[in-house]
Design a protein around this motif. Structure first.
Motif, PDB file in Angstrom:
ATOM      1  N   LEU A 158       0.832  -1.214   0.000  1.00  0.00           N
ATOM      2  CA  LEU A 158       0.000   0.000   0.000  1.00  0.00           C
ATOM      3  C   LEU A 158       0.861   1.257   0.000  1.00  0.00           C
ATOM      4  CD1 LEU A 158      -2.916  -0.752   2.509  1.00  0.00           C
ATOM      5  CD2 LEU A 158      -2.985  -0.673   0.013  1.00  0.00           C
ATOM      6  N   THR A 159       1.838   1.302   0.903  1.00  0.00           N
ATOM      7  CA  THR A 159       2.611   2.537   1.024  1.00  0.00           C
ATOM      8  C   THR A 159       3.640   2.687  -0.097  1.00  0.00           C
ATOM      9  OG1 THR A 159       4.136   1.439   2.526  1.00  0.00           O
ATOM     10  CG2 THR A 159       2.385   2.737   3.526  1.00  0.00           C
ATOM     11  N   SER A 160       3.988   1.593  -0.792  1.00  0.00           N
ATOM     12  CA  SER A 160       4.952   1.737  -1.880  1.00  0.00           C
ATOM     13  C   SER A 160       4.280   2.135  -3.186  1.00  0.00           C
ATOM     14  CB  SER A 160       5.726   0.443  -2.111  1.00  0.00           C
ATOM     15  OG  SER A 160       6.417   0.075  -0.956  1.00  0.00           O
ATOM     16  N   TYR A 161       3.058   1.668  -3.395  1.00  0.00           N
ATOM     17  CA  TYR A 161       2.416   1.914  -4.682  1.00  0.00           C
ATOM     18  C   TYR A 161       1.464   3.097  -4.674  1.00  0.00           C
ATOM     19  CZ  TYR A 161       4.416  -2.251  -6.711  1.00  0.00           C
ATOM     20  OH  TYR A 161       5.304  -3.161  -7.205  1.00  0.00           O
ATOM     21  N   GLU A 171       9.471  -2.560 -14.013  1.00  0.00           N
ATOM     22  CA  GLU A 171       8.024  -2.623 -14.177  1.00  0.00           C
ATOM     23  C   GLU A 171       7.581  -1.819 -15.385  1.00  0.00           C
ATOM     24  OE1 GLU A 171       5.632  -1.963 -10.620  1.00  0.00           O
ATOM     25  OE2 GLU A 171       7.273  -2.833  -9.473  1.00  0.00           O
ATOM     26  N   GLU A 172       8.255  -0.690 -15.604  1.00  0.00           N
ATOM     27  CA  GLU A 172       7.902   0.122 -16.768  1.00  0.00           C
ATOM     28  C   GLU A 172       8.191  -0.636 -18.058  1.00  0.00           C
ATOM     29  OE1 GLU A 172       8.859   4.178 -14.347  1.00  0.00           O
ATOM     30  OE2 GLU A 172      10.063   3.725 -16.123  1.00  0.00           O
ATOM     31  N   ALA A 173       9.304  -1.380 -18.053  1.00  0.00           N
ATOM     32  CA  ALA A 173       9.640  -2.174 -19.230  1.00  0.00           C
ATOM     33  C   ALA A 173       8.537  -3.191 -19.503  1.00  0.00           C
ATOM     34  CB  ALA A 173      10.965  -2.888 -19.024  1.00  0.00           C
ATOM     35  N   ALA A 174       8.068  -3.845 -18.421  1.00  0.00           N
ATOM     36  CA  ALA A 174       6.995  -4.823 -18.578  1.00  0.00           C
ATOM     37  C   ALA A 174       5.728  -4.136 -19.076  1.00  0.00           C
ATOM     38  CB  ALA A 174       6.730  -5.536 -17.255  1.00  0.00           C
ATOM     39  N   GLU A 175       5.493  -2.941 -18.558  1.00  0.00           N
ATOM     40  CA  GLU A 175       4.311  -2.202 -18.973  1.00  0.00           C
ATOM     41  C   GLU A 175       4.387  -1.910 -20.468  1.00  0.00           C
ATOM     42  OE1 GLU A 175       3.823   1.316 -16.684  1.00  0.00           O
ATOM     43  OE2 GLU A 175       1.859   1.804 -17.562  1.00  0.00           O
ATOM     44  N   SER A 176       5.582  -1.487 -20.931  1.00  0.00           N
ATOM     45  CA  SER A 176       5.726  -1.155 -22.345  1.00  0.00           C
ATOM     46  C   SER A 176       5.602  -2.394 -23.213  1.00  0.00           C
ATOM     47  CB  SER A 176       7.066  -0.476 -22.595  1.00  0.00           C
ATOM     48  OG  SER A 176       8.086  -1.442 -22.533  1.00  0.00           O
ATOM     49  N   LEU A 177       5.825  -3.555 -22.627  1.00  0.00           N
ATOM     50  CA  LEU A 177       5.657  -4.792 -23.391  1.00  0.00           C
ATOM     51  C   LEU A 177       4.211  -5.269 -23.344  1.00  0.00           C
ATOM     52  CD1 LEU A 177       8.880  -6.663 -22.256  1.00  0.00           C
ATOM     53  CD2 LEU A 177       8.425  -5.662 -24.496  1.00  0.00           C
ATOM     54  N   GLY A 178       3.358  -4.503 -22.674  1.00  0.00           N
ATOM     55  CA  GLY A 178       1.940  -4.809 -22.689  1.00  0.00           C
ATOM     56  C   GLY A 178       1.481  -5.761 -21.599  1.00  0.00           C
ATOM     57  N   PRO A 238      -0.317  -6.463 -18.240  1.00  0.00           N
ATOM     58  CA  PRO A 238      -1.243  -5.701 -17.386  1.00  0.00           C
ATOM     59  C   PRO A 238      -0.768  -5.648 -15.930  1.00  0.00           C
ATOM     60  CG  PRO A 238      -2.171  -7.828 -17.992  1.00  0.00           C
ATOM     61  CD  PRO A 238      -0.916  -7.677 -18.766  1.00  0.00           C
ATOM     62  N   PRO A 239      -1.240  -4.628 -15.178  1.00  0.00           N
ATOM     63  CA  PRO A 239      -0.709  -4.343 -13.845  1.00  0.00           C
ATOM     64  C   PRO A 239      -0.630  -5.534 -12.905  1.00  0.00           C
ATOM     65  CG  PRO A 239      -2.299  -2.691 -14.478  1.00  0.00           C
ATOM     66  CD  PRO A 239      -2.294  -3.697 -15.570  1.00  0.00           C
ATOM     67  N   TRP A 240      -1.712  -6.309 -12.782  1.00  0.00           N
ATOM     68  CA  TRP A 240      -1.690  -7.397 -11.813  1.00  0.00           C
ATOM     69  C   TRP A 240      -0.659  -8.443 -12.149  1.00  0.00           C
ATOM     70  CZ3 TRP A 240      -2.947  -7.400  -7.080  1.00  0.00           C
ATOM     71  CH2 TRP A 240      -3.941  -6.498  -6.643  1.00  0.00           C
ATOM     72  N   GLN A 241      -0.606  -8.766 -13.452  1.00  0.00           N
ATOM     73  CA  GLN A 241       0.392  -9.745 -13.890  1.00  0.00           C
ATOM     74  C   GLN A 241       1.791  -9.212 -13.669  1.00  0.00           C
ATOM     75  OE1 GLN A 241       0.220 -11.499 -17.736  1.00  0.00           O
ATOM     76  NE2 GLN A 241      -2.000 -11.779 -17.617  1.00  0.00           N
ATOM     77  N   ARG A 242       1.932  -7.888 -13.867  1.00  0.00           N
ATOM     78  CA  ARG A 242       3.230  -7.252 -13.664  1.00  0.00           C
ATOM     79  C   ARG A 242       3.709  -7.495 -12.237  1.00  0.00           C
ATOM     80  NH1 ARG A 242       1.448  -2.408 -16.391  1.00  0.00           N
ATOM     81  NH2 ARG A 242       1.619  -1.170 -14.513  1.00  0.00           N
ATOM     82  N   PHE A 243       2.788  -7.301 -11.291  1.00  0.00           N
ATOM     83  CA  PHE A 243       3.173  -7.471  -9.895  1.00  0.00           C
ATOM     84  C   PHE A 243       3.582  -8.915  -9.622  1.00  0.00           C
ATOM     85  CE2 PHE A 243       2.341  -8.361  -5.424  1.00  0.00           C
ATOM     86  CZ  PHE A 243       3.143  -7.391  -4.841  1.00  0.00           C
TER      87      PHE A 243
END
Ligand SMILES: Nc1ncnc2c1ncn2[C@@H]1O[C@H](COP(=O)(O)OP(=O)(O)OP(=O)(O)O)[C@@H](O)[C@H]1O
Ligand SMILES: [Mg+2]
Lengths: 550, 362
Positions: free
Chosen positions: A87-90, A176-183, A185-190
């Motif tokens: 919670l406090t990190s994101y 995480e940004e790299a993963a985001e740019s590869l498409g 989604p947020p939950w999977q990223r985590f």
């Protein structure tokens, strides 16, 4: 290994430290190991103590309960700590400083204060319970396994929170940004990127909470009721064996040491390397939550830290309540404080005396040890470093039993004196201090000291003139944290104290056992105040590094 | 005169020998440089001299005094460290006066000598600063001033400039050299930067794998390397494998030349000829030269550097780097061009299979 010409003052120091640890760590613990193999009645070598335990239902129950408490405490601490860390990190939660302070407050307030505060609120006649009962709501008492686990969860979650949020901060957000740019989604990223990377921190902190939970004595003793664990069982056995051989208690202690060793070693293994530390740390920009999300984020974060701080808050509030005998009355007064000042100043003075003496010893010996470990590598110092692992493995109650069984006969008959309590604190806390010093030294270039020597200073003076001033803030911070632990030490002191050497934690424990909550609250508040001041100073001295707390 | 004599010093760490019998003589006031690749034992030798390591055997004499029997703090040796080792809790002035405090120097004299040292390294005005408020270059100046303030018999510097950026490095390098000349302190300087070594030293010792390969002045080190290693480590060098059998001299992989003059100078069997890129001349195809070797090949690559061009040639299946002053645009060699090059005998270095090297011409 560096060889210097002329007299090397570090050689005799190293010998001295070896003797010290052998006399006050190995020698006492050996008594536990030996006693566990000696039959109480015949005095002959035998496995009878272990056999008796093996056949005792009480032991089976305690063994199982220890694991229930350990895993339960760990699970609870993980849920609370991870939630708060994420919670406090994101999300940008307002009052991050307050959250941190409350978490640290829960971390440093002594565990038995926690146990007792929960009793005051949720015990048989606890205020919250009584209040709810008046409204027709019957809730179960805090006593038993559930209560123990609850207390552990709220007591130990700050370790998980601090360690995991540290790992999250050290994580490069570019991943995480790299993963985001590869498409992705947020939950999977985590779950696919972040979680695997902070896994060592999670596993390490989880095992740490497990070890702390199974070593804790005060909590199961105070609110476990029939929920006995190995630590409380060892104490009961020891109490029943007083005067004779402590064979049963010793065997139980050995089993407790072995159990906690397994988990301490697992923990060491989990955190052996920070694989994912990236040099290029740019900080994460947290999202700001809106609407319902914000309510959820704020509600959850503050609920956790407030519940964690309840014990401390309760102790302070109740210390100002009017009492008549052991029973709380309506209204406020300073009665409890008057009482502790008039009749209970001994525990306060003792605690300060013993803690200060222990800390002085710890600072001196810990600094020398830390220096040897960091700067004089060699087989002898490597062995010393390993030996210093031992106090991490030995629960306080066991250390108490070891000291009392070894030092109740000449040449060192110090049982029943304040020295033995000082010794217990000293031995238990020494590794933390030497490790902190070694860590501070590793960040200091060895050429500084060599520069001083080449300028004409003897090695010892180079150490005192250059190295010591540079690591002094680290030493001071470590000393204050040792002071905090020393003041709050319960389990070993409980085995070691006699009437005249009673300490604050022991007095609080006894008062709670007697149901004298007013006195307990006032003493606990004094203890808490001393603790908070020390921690705040340590935190400040260490440049606000949270690692000083762990 | 007190010379420094290092006599067959050996040192091993565990079973790994790091110094194999080092013999050096360093004159009073000499700027002596240890030059060698990483891990060759330069720092180890310096630490033996400073007294932080005991040699396993051998001795160090300063004049008539056995230096290696004194503890480090009694040696009166100034030391400058790669990581500066400036005391972070002391001001600039306190750092510089630190060594004087250990000696019985009166406080007025101390102030004077600190002031003097600060002026020498151009730190005046920074006396009360803490090191954290100094740049890397300034910190190293503090390190230098602190070392010379005790008026040491010997000044040791272990790669003092390697943490600085290129421009500052040349600047401070020249300052160190001037200061050393002015004070006349015997100095041993460690570096793995050959240009730095050539620029500052009176004498260079090229070290390799714990051994001194060649000890000579910079000119000799560059122009007449005594070993193949010295030839390859200092500057750029072309090595051409050769084979001399009765009657024919093979050069490169498949070329054969019949130059009686050259053949007479070469030993029998396998060896290498070495030559610096700037000593090779590009010549007309038909060129014949009595005191040089002419080879033919083609251009593989040209790198234009403004003042000069570097041309990489392939001849006889072997590559050769040539460096010449940049010609006009029309005359720039192009890739694939056929060219002939002249390798003057006077610049050829003969490398024997056992690692020794020497000028081809006697
Ligand atoms: N305390 C030590 N224990 C074991 N081996 C060592 C020790 N100090 C140095 N060595 C080894 O000795 C060899 C020489 O080391 P040294 O530091 O003298 O090299 P150097 O020439 O100064 O290299 P660099 O240019 O990298 O500083 C190296 O292979 C190194 O690994
Ligand atoms: Mg080196």
């Amino acid at each position: 290994m560096m060889t210097r010409l002329g007299f090397d003052v570090w050689k005799p120091i190293s010998v001295g430290l070896w003797l010290l640890l052998l006399a006050f760590l190995v020698w006492p613990l050996s008594s536990v190991l030996l006693a566990s193999f000696i039959d109480n009645d015949s005095g002959a070598w035998s496995l009878s103590n272990y056999v008796d335990l093996w056949q005792s239902r009480a032991f089976h129950r305690a063994f199982i309960n220890t694991f229930i408490a350990g895993f339960g405490g760990m699970a609870g601490a993980l849920v609370l700590g991870l939630t708060l860390a994420v919670l406090t990190s994101y999300w940008s939660v307002k009052g991050r400083g307050l959250i941190q302070t409350l978490a640290i407050l829960a971390l440093v307030s002594p565990p038995f204060i926690g146990a007792y505060a929960w009793i005051v609120l949720f015990g048989a006649n606890g205020s919250v319970r009584v209040f709810l009962r008046d409204w027709g709501l019957a809730i179960p008492t805090i006593y038993g396994a559930g209560g123990v686990i609850l207390v552990f969860a709220f007591k130990f979650y700050p370790y998980v929170y601090l360690i995991v949020s540290g790992a999250l901060q050290a994580l490069n957000p570019s991943l995480e940004e790299a993963a985001e740019s590869l498409g992705v989604p947020p939950w999977q990223r985590f779950f696919k990127i972040t979680l695997p990377m902070i896994m060592p921190a999670i596993v390490g902190s989880a095992l740490l909470t497990f070890v702390l939970s199974i070593a804790d004595f005060g909590t199961p003793r105070l609110i476990g009721r029939d929920f006995n664990v190995l630590a409380t069982e060892a104490f009961s056995l020891f109490a029943s064996e007083i005067g004779g051989h402590a064979g049963g208690a010793s065997a139980l202690s050995v089993i407790l040491i072995v159990t906690s060793s397994v988990f301490v070693l697992l923990q060491r293994y989990a955190v052996r390397s920070d694989l994912y530390h990236s040099g290029l740390v740019k900080s994460r920009t947290p999202h700001s939550a809106k609407g319902l999300g914000a309510i959820m984020v704020y509600g959850l974060a503050y609920l956790i830290v407030l519940c964690g701080a309840i014990p401390a808050i309760t102790a302070v509030l109740f210390s100002f309540r009017k009492t008549s005998g052991p029973v709380f009355q309506q209204g406020w007064s300073l009665q409890s404080y008057e009482k502790i000042l008039s009749s209970l100043s001994t525990p306060i003075i003792n605690t300060l005396n013993y803690s200060l003496s222990a800390v002085c010893l710890i600072v001196m010996v810990g600094t020398l040890l830390g220096y040897l470990i960091a700067r004089r590598r060699g087989p002898s110092t490597a062995a010393l470093d390993t030996l210093l692992m031992v106090p991490y493995l030995v629960p306080g109650i066991v250390m108490g039993i070891a000291l009392v069984t070894r030092f109740n006969v000449p040449p060192l008959a110090i049982t029943g004196t304040g020295f033995i309590i000082i010794l217990a604190v000293f031995v238990r806390r020494l590794p933390y201090a030497s490790r902190a010093v070694a860590m501070a030294l590793r960040q200091l270039s060895p050429s500084l000291e060599e520069a001083a020597i080449s300028l004409g200073y003897k090695p010892w003076r180079a150490f005192t003139r250059v190295t010591v001033p540079l690591i002094a803030p680290g030493i001071m911070a470590g000393a204050l944290m040792s002071f905090v632990t020393a003041m709050n030490e319960l389990s070993a002191s409980l085995v070691l104290y006699v009437g005249g050497t009673i300490t604050m934690p022991v007095r609080i424990y006894l008062s709670v056992m007697d149901g004298d909550y007013g006195t307990a609250s006032a003493l606990a508040t004094v203890l808490l105040a001393l603790t908070v001041i020390s921690v705040a100073t340590a935190f400040h001295l260490s440049g606000r590094k949270q690692s000083v707390l762990l | 005169m007190s010379e420094l004599h290092i006599q067959s010093v050996t040192k091993r760490f565990g079973l790994v020998p790091v110094l194999h019998g080092i013999d050096l003589t360093i004159r009073q006031g000499e700027f002596f440089t240890l030059l060698g690749p990483s891990g060759c034992g330069k720092t180890t030798l310096l630490r033996v001299l400073a007294g932080f390591l005991m040699p396993d055997s051998g001795s160090v004499m300063l004049g008539q005094q056995r230096l290696d029997l004194l503890p480090a703090h009694q040696r009166d040796i100034g030391m400058v460290f790669q990581d500066y080792a400036v005391f972070p809790h002391l001001t600039v002035a306190e750092n510089i006066g630190f060594g004087l405090k250990a000696r019985s120097v009166s406080s007025s004299q101390l102030r004077e000598r600190v002031q003097e040292a600060m002026q020498m390294v151009q730190l005046d005005g920074l006396a009360d600063r803490l090191p954290s408020a100094l740049s890397g270059g300034q910190q190293q100046r503090v390190g230098l001033a602190r070392a010379i303030a005790i008026r040491p018999k010997l000044l040791l510097m272990d790669e003092p400039l390697s943490n600085l950026d290129a421009k500052l490095r040349t600047e401070l390098r020249d300052e160190i050299r001037d200061l050393q000349r002015r004070l006349g302190i015997t100095t041993i300087y460690v570096t793995h930067d050959q240009e730095e070594a050539l620029a500052v030293s009176d004498t260079i010792c090229v070290m390799n794998k714990g051994q001194a390969e060649q000890i000579a002045d910079p000119f000799t080190i560059y122009s007449a390397p005594a070993t193949r290693f010295a030839a390859s480590f200092v500057g750029t060098m072309n090595f051409i494998p050769c084979h001399n059998m009765t009657g024919s001299l093979h050069i490169g992989q498949d070329g054969t030349v019949h130059t009686d003059a050259l053949q007479a100078l070469c030993p029998q069997g396998a060896f290498e000829l070495a030559i610096r890129p700037e000593h090779i001349a590009i010549v007309a195809d038909s060129h014949a030269c009595p005191d040089g070797l002419v080879l033919h090949g083609h251009v593989e690559k040209t790198v234009y550097l403004g003042r000069e061009v570097q041309i990489k040639l392939v001849l006889n299946g072997h590559s050769l780097l040539v460096q010449t002053p940049a010609p006009s645009r029309q005359n720039l060699a192009r890739e694939g061009d056929r060219v002939s090059v002249l390798l003057p005998f006077e610049h050829l270095v003969l490398c024997h299979p056992d690692g020794r090297a020497g000028a081809l011409l006697p």
